[in-house]
Design a protein around this motif. Structure first.
Motif, mmCIF file in Angstrom:
data_model
loop_
_atom_site.group_PDB
_atom_site.id
_atom_site.type_symbol
_atom_site.label_atom_id
_atom_site.label_comp_id
_atom_site.label_asym_id
_atom_site.label_seq_id
_atom_site.Cartn_x
_atom_site.Cartn_y
_atom_site.Cartn_z
ATOM 1 N N VAL A 91 -43.249 53.069 72.884
ATOM 2 C CA VAL A 91 -44.374 52.152 73.036
ATOM 3 C C VAL A 91 -44.439 51.178 71.859
ATOM 4 O O VAL A 91 -44.655 49.974 72.049
ATOM 5 C CB VAL A 91 -45.696 52.950 73.168
ATOM 6 N N ILE A 92 -44.256 51.670 70.635
ATOM 7 C CA ILE A 92 -44.269 50.799 69.459
ATOM 8 C C ILE A 92 -43.163 49.747 69.562
ATOM 9 O O ILE A 92 -43.371 48.562 69.271
ATOM 10 C CB ILE A 92 -44.102 51.618 68.162
ATOM 11 N N ARG A 93 -41.980 50.168 69.983
ATOM 12 C CA ARG A 93 -40.871 49.220 70.157
ATOM 13 C C ARG A 93 -41.227 48.114 71.141
ATOM 14 O O ARG A 93 -40.995 46.925 70.873
ATOM 15 C CB ARG A 93 -39.631 49.979 70.667
ATOM 16 N N ASP A 94 -41.817 48.483 72.268
ATOM 17 C CA ASP A 94 -42.141 47.505 73.306
ATOM 18 C C ASP A 94 -43.288 46.594 72.892
ATOM 19 O O ASP A 94 -43.231 45.374 73.081
ATOM 20 C CB ASP A 94 -42.501 48.222 74.609
ATOM 21 N N LEU A 95 -44.325 47.180 72.314
ATOM 22 C CA LEU A 95 -45.514 46.396 72.005
ATOM 23 C C LEU A 95 -45.286 45.432 70.846
ATOM 24 O O LEU A 95 -45.802 44.315 70.843
ATOM 25 C CB LEU A 95 -46.693 47.326 71.686
ATOM 26 N N THR A 96 -44.536 45.860 69.846
ATOM 27 C CA THR A 96 -44.303 44.971 68.709
ATOM 28 C C THR A 96 -43.448 43.774 69.085
ATOM 29 O O THR A 96 -43.401 42.784 68.347
ATOM 30 C CB THR A 96 -43.621 45.722 67.543
ATOM 31 N N ALA A 133 -53.460 48.507 67.331
ATOM 32 C CA ALA A 133 -53.911 49.693 66.606
ATOM 33 C C ALA A 133 -52.926 50.816 66.918
ATOM 34 O O ALA A 133 -52.793 51.227 68.076
ATOM 35 C CB ALA A 133 -55.320 50.081 67.020
ATOM 36 N N THR A 134 -52.247 51.309 65.915
ATOM 37 C CA THR A 134 -51.239 52.338 66.127
ATOM 38 C C THR A 134 -51.830 53.725 65.940
ATOM 39 O O THR A 134 -52.852 53.894 65.283
ATOM 40 C CB THR A 134 -50.072 52.165 65.137
ATOM 41 N N GLY A 135 -51.163 54.717 66.500
ATOM 42 C CA GLY A 135 -51.548 56.092 66.268
ATOM 43 C C GLY A 135 -51.269 56.479 64.827
ATOM 44 O O GLY A 135 -50.389 55.895 64.167
ATOM 45 N N GLY A 136 -52.003 57.453 64.313
ATOM 46 C CA GLY A 136 -51.867 57.826 62.911
ATOM 47 C C GLY A 136 -50.453 58.250 62.527
ATOM 48 O O GLY A 136 -50.020 58.040 61.394
ATOM 49 N N GLY A 137 -49.724 58.834 63.471
ATOM 50 C CA GLY A 137 -48.380 59.322 63.165
ATOM 51 C C GLY A 137 -47.261 58.394 63.573
ATOM 52 O O GLY A 137 -46.082 58.764 63.482
ATOM 53 N N ALA A 138 -47.591 57.180 63.999
ATOM 54 C CA ALA A 138 -46.558 56.247 64.453
ATOM 55 C C ALA A 138 -45.552 55.925 63.356
ATOM 56 O O ALA A 138 -44.380 55.648 63.623
ATOM 57 C CB ALA A 138 -47.203 54.961 64.970
ATOM 58 N N VAL A 139 -46.006 55.973 62.103
ATOM 59 C CA VAL A 139 -45.133 55.602 60.975
ATOM 60 C C VAL A 139 -44.099 56.675 60.655
ATOM 61 O O VAL A 139 -43.225 56.456 59.806
ATOM 62 C CB VAL A 139 -45.971 55.298 59.715
ATOM 63 N N LEU A 140 -44.160 57.824 61.284
ATOM 64 C CA LEU A 140 -43.204 58.882 61.007
ATOM 65 C C LEU A 140 -41.809 58.521 61.492
ATOM 66 O O LEU A 140 -40.810 59.029 60.971
ATOM 67 C CB LEU A 140 -43.659 60.197 61.665
ATOM 68 N N ARG A 170 -41.322 52.123 61.952
ATOM 69 C CA ARG A 170 -41.721 51.482 60.690
ATOM 70 C C ARG A 170 -41.027 50.140 60.523
ATOM 71 O O ARG A 170 -41.644 49.152 60.097
ATOM 72 C CB ARG A 170 -41.396 52.396 59.496
ATOM 73 N N ALA A 171 -39.759 50.086 60.872
ATOM 74 C CA ALA A 171 -39.011 48.841 60.748
ATOM 75 C C ALA A 171 -39.555 47.769 61.688
ATOM 76 O O ALA A 171 -39.740 46.608 61.297
ATOM 77 C CB ALA A 171 -37.532 49.087 61.029
ATOM 78 N N PHE A 172 -39.837 48.157 62.924
ATOM 79 C CA PHE A 172 -40.385 47.196 63.894
ATOM 80 C C PHE A 172 -41.728 46.654 63.408
ATOM 81 O O PHE A 172 -42.001 45.452 63.488
ATOM 82 C CB PHE A 172 -40.555 47.862 65.261
ATOM 83 N N LEU A 173 -42.568 47.536 62.921
ATOM 84 C CA LEU A 173 -43.890 47.121 62.464
ATOM 85 C C LEU A 173 -43.795 46.147 61.292
ATOM 86 O O LEU A 173 -44.460 45.107 61.278
ATOM 87 C CB LEU A 173 -44.719 48.352 62.071
ATOM 88 N N LYS A 174 -42.962 46.475 60.324
ATOM 89 C CA LYS A 174 -42.874 45.641 59.128
ATOM 90 C C LYS A 174 -42.239 44.284 59.408
ATOM 91 O O LYS A 174 -42.623 43.261 58.820
ATOM 92 C CB LYS A 174 -42.084 46.375 58.045
ATOM 93 N N TYR A 228 -47.295 54.596 55.016
ATOM 94 C CA TYR A 228 -48.252 53.498 55.189
ATOM 95 C C TYR A 228 -48.040 52.446 54.096
ATOM 96 O O TYR A 228 -47.988 51.243 54.361
ATOM 97 C CB TYR A 228 -49.690 54.017 55.122
ATOM 98 N N ASN A 229 -47.945 52.907 52.860
ATOM 99 C CA ASN A 229 -47.773 51.972 51.739
ATOM 100 C C ASN A 229 -46.440 51.237 51.808
ATOM 101 O O ASN A 229 -46.330 50.086 51.387
ATOM 102 C CB ASN A 229 -47.886 52.728 50.409
ATOM 103 N N GLU A 230 -45.426 51.909 52.327
ATOM 104 C CA GLU A 230 -44.086 51.313 52.418
ATOM 105 C C GLU A 230 -44.066 50.049 53.274
ATOM 106 O O GLU A 230 -43.382 49.068 52.941
ATOM 107 C CB GLU A 230 -43.110 52.351 52.993
ATOM 108 N N ILE A 231 -44.822 50.046 54.366
ATOM 109 C CA ILE A 231 -44.733 48.921 55.313
ATOM 110 C C ILE A 231 -45.934 47.992 55.255
ATOM 111 O O ILE A 231 -45.921 46.929 55.882
ATOM 112 C CB ILE A 231 -44.565 49.440 56.761
#
Length: 558
Positions: free
Chosen positions: A64-69, A77-84, A89-93, A141-144
């Motif tokens: 879902v993150i891949r498609d939405l980004t 608004a992402t789920g709390g564990g999406a950054v795992l 993380r790469a797509f988001l950043k 979280y801080n990384e991205i």
């Protein structure tokens, strides 16, 4: 990429609430990744965790993150564990501006303490779980993150201003800067006032794109940062009645005017008998005469009648305009303002004409209960009792133990009763927005209660009084069918009586009782459906043998 904004942070950090407000402000599309997963699977997040396990859920989340980004001009608004997931993380950043909403463990624990839809928190020690999640996820979280916002202050408008002031021109167009500066000055002017609501609780009704917050606290009507935070347009029409207007209309009007809104006032007659077509037309008359456009926000300032009528007017005017619920009675704060049921009465049936139409927000100022007559307070307690009886036996126990405090308007007791009732209703509405099944349990006592209201004439009994008596009758019927024991039936009757509500029904005549109960939205194929307890704290929806129903009528009428 495409002006995207991605919100990350632990559960309960406020990503959905802030994201929705941010999207409205910046004219972007809001998406919640958890809601998207539920849409795709047709199952709730807790159910996915239970059936498939966390690993499978994380894979779905990554897809879902891949498609939405990859979309454009969205607030996600992402789920709390999406950054795992490293790829997520790469797509988001790379594909947008990442905002980390940072919250303390205490804040998250407070906001999620009664939320049963957080699978990772269904443990013996939620605090320890949150502390561990924070420790392992914060580095990601801080990384991205491009922007970090602390959410310790529970005020969406101030969080919005902090975010907007740090966003680049790809998100905040040049022409919006003047408006942004004006808003900042207005909020600064009233920063001292906003401290009044610093202890407010905010709950959420999660309905995807129709989700909205419920803010509960004292002295909210005088706080521009709270009241105006959910009003995007410059035009506002406040709908109220002749009883509430002298108490709060000027205060709310001044608060909104101070926030830069153009305010129109609409004052209707008070009473359940006034919840009709003629008064609905009065609302439309003023809106049209004042040339209110489709961006005008309606504010329902009053009890359940005003809330239902204003919501129906908002659903119909120009085929739908925004509206906000500002309930001023206990009954409306614990029940009718939440869930999007709107409508008017018909001589042949209560609430038979209306629409499902969700508000932008519910703002429950508990200070308004200080001016509430004792009879109105008791009427509201019927819905509190209902919530405990149908779904939460420990809450029913608490109501029994604290009824004297509730009747005496103890502020802490009322605040808890309102919050827990809203949590229960919000969760039911989330699962069944349009009353296709589960939501019907919220009508416990209402089949009998609506018959009393219609049979006696609207306004003779208050809605809550009729429901209170209906609860007693439904408990009697549940006992006769063997669903609850005699002790439970007596407990329900006693708590209704302790609330100051009637426990003996009016004698309308058996045929009239049956005729009135046959006109009910829950009924199918001419069969009367009842919400019954099986046992106390759980409920069922069913038809009953007529001979048993007649026994209850004969036992409960005066």
């Amino acid at each position: 990429m495409g002006g995207n904004i991605f919100l990350v942070g632990l559960m309960g950090a406020g990503k959905t609430t802030v994201g929705r407000a941010l999207a409205k402000r910046l004219n972007k599309r809001f998406i919640d990744s958890d809601h998207e997963i539920e849409e795709r699977t047709g199952a709730s997040i807790p159910l996915i965790f239970e059936i498939e396990g966390e690993a499978s859920f994380r894979q779905r989340e990554a897809e879902v993150i891949r498609d939405l980004t990859a979309q454009h001009d969205i607030v996600l608004a992402t789920g709390g564990g999406a950054v795992l997931n490293p790829e997520s993380r790469a797509f988001l950043k790379e594909r947008g501006t990442v905002i980390y909403l940072r919250a303390s463990v205490n804040s998250i624990l407070q906001r999620t303490s009664h939320d049963k839809n957080r699978p990772l928190l269904q443990t013996a020690d939620p605090r320890k779980t949150i502390e561990e999640l924070s420790r392992t996820r914060e580095p990601f979280y801080n990384e991205i993150a491009h922007i970090v916002i602390d959410t310790g202050r529970p005020n969406v408008q101030f969080l919005m201003q902090s975010i907007l002031s740090q966003l680049g021109p790809e998100h905040v167009p040049t022409e919006a800067h003047a408006s942004l500066q004006q808003d900042h000055q207005s909020l600064s002017k009233y920063s001292m006032t906003s401290q009044l609501s610093s202890t407010a609780d905010t709950l959420h009704v999660d309905l995807g794109t129709r989700s909205y917050p419920i803010t509960i606290g004292q002295s909210l009507l005088g706080d521009p940062a709270v009241l105006a935070a959910h009003i995007v347009s410059s035009r506002v029409a406040i709908v109220t009645n002749t009883v509430v207007a002298p108490l709060y209309l000027e205060q709310v009007s001044k608060t909104l005017t101070a926030a830069g809104k153009q305010v129109t006032q609409i004052v209707l007659p008070d009473g359940e008998e006034e919840k009709n077509w003629a008064n609905l037309m009065k609302v439309f008359d003023v809106l049209l005469a004042e040339k209110c456009d489709r961006k005008t926000t309606l504010v329902a300032l009053g009890g359940g009648v005003i809330g239902d009528m204003t919501g129906f007017a908002a659903a119909a005017y120009m085929r739908g305009v925004p509206f906000i619920q500002v309930p001023t009675t206990l009954l409306s704060q614990v029940d009718s303002s939440v869930g999007g049921k709107t409508g008017i009465n018909h001589p042949l049936g209560k609430n038979m004409i209306g629409a499902f139409y969700q508000p932008q927000a519910v703002i429950a100022d508990t200070s308004t209960l200080n001016t509430l007559p004792a009879r109105e307070l008791s009427a509201g307690l019927s819905e509190v009792i209902k919530h405990g009886a149908i779904i939460d036996a420990p809450f029913f126990d608490w109501i029994e133990a604290n009824m004297s405090k509730l009747v005496a308007k103890d502020a802490d007791a009322l605040a808890y009763a309102i919050k827990r009732s809203c949590e229960i209703k919000a969760d039911v509405v989330r699962q069944d927005e349009r009353e296709g099944g589960l939501r019907a349990i919220l009508n416990f006592g209402h089949t009998f209660g609506h018959a009393i209201e219609a049979g006696m004439g609207y306004g003779v009994w208050l809605h809550g009084e009729a429901v209170g008596c209906g609860i007693v009758m439904a408990a009697d019927l549940s006992h006769r069918l063997g669903f609850i024991d005699a002790v439970s039936k007596e407990r329900i009757t006693a708590v209704v009586k302790a609330a100051g509500l009637p426990t003996v029904a009016p004698d309308l005549g058996t045929e009239r009782w049956l005729e009135l109960m046959e006109v009910d939205k829950k009924n199918e194929g001419g069969q009367i459906k009842f919400i019954l307890l099986k046992p106390l704290g759980t409920s069922v929806i069913m038809t009953v043998p007529q001979e048993v129903l007649l026994q209850t009528l004969n036992a409960c009428i005066s």
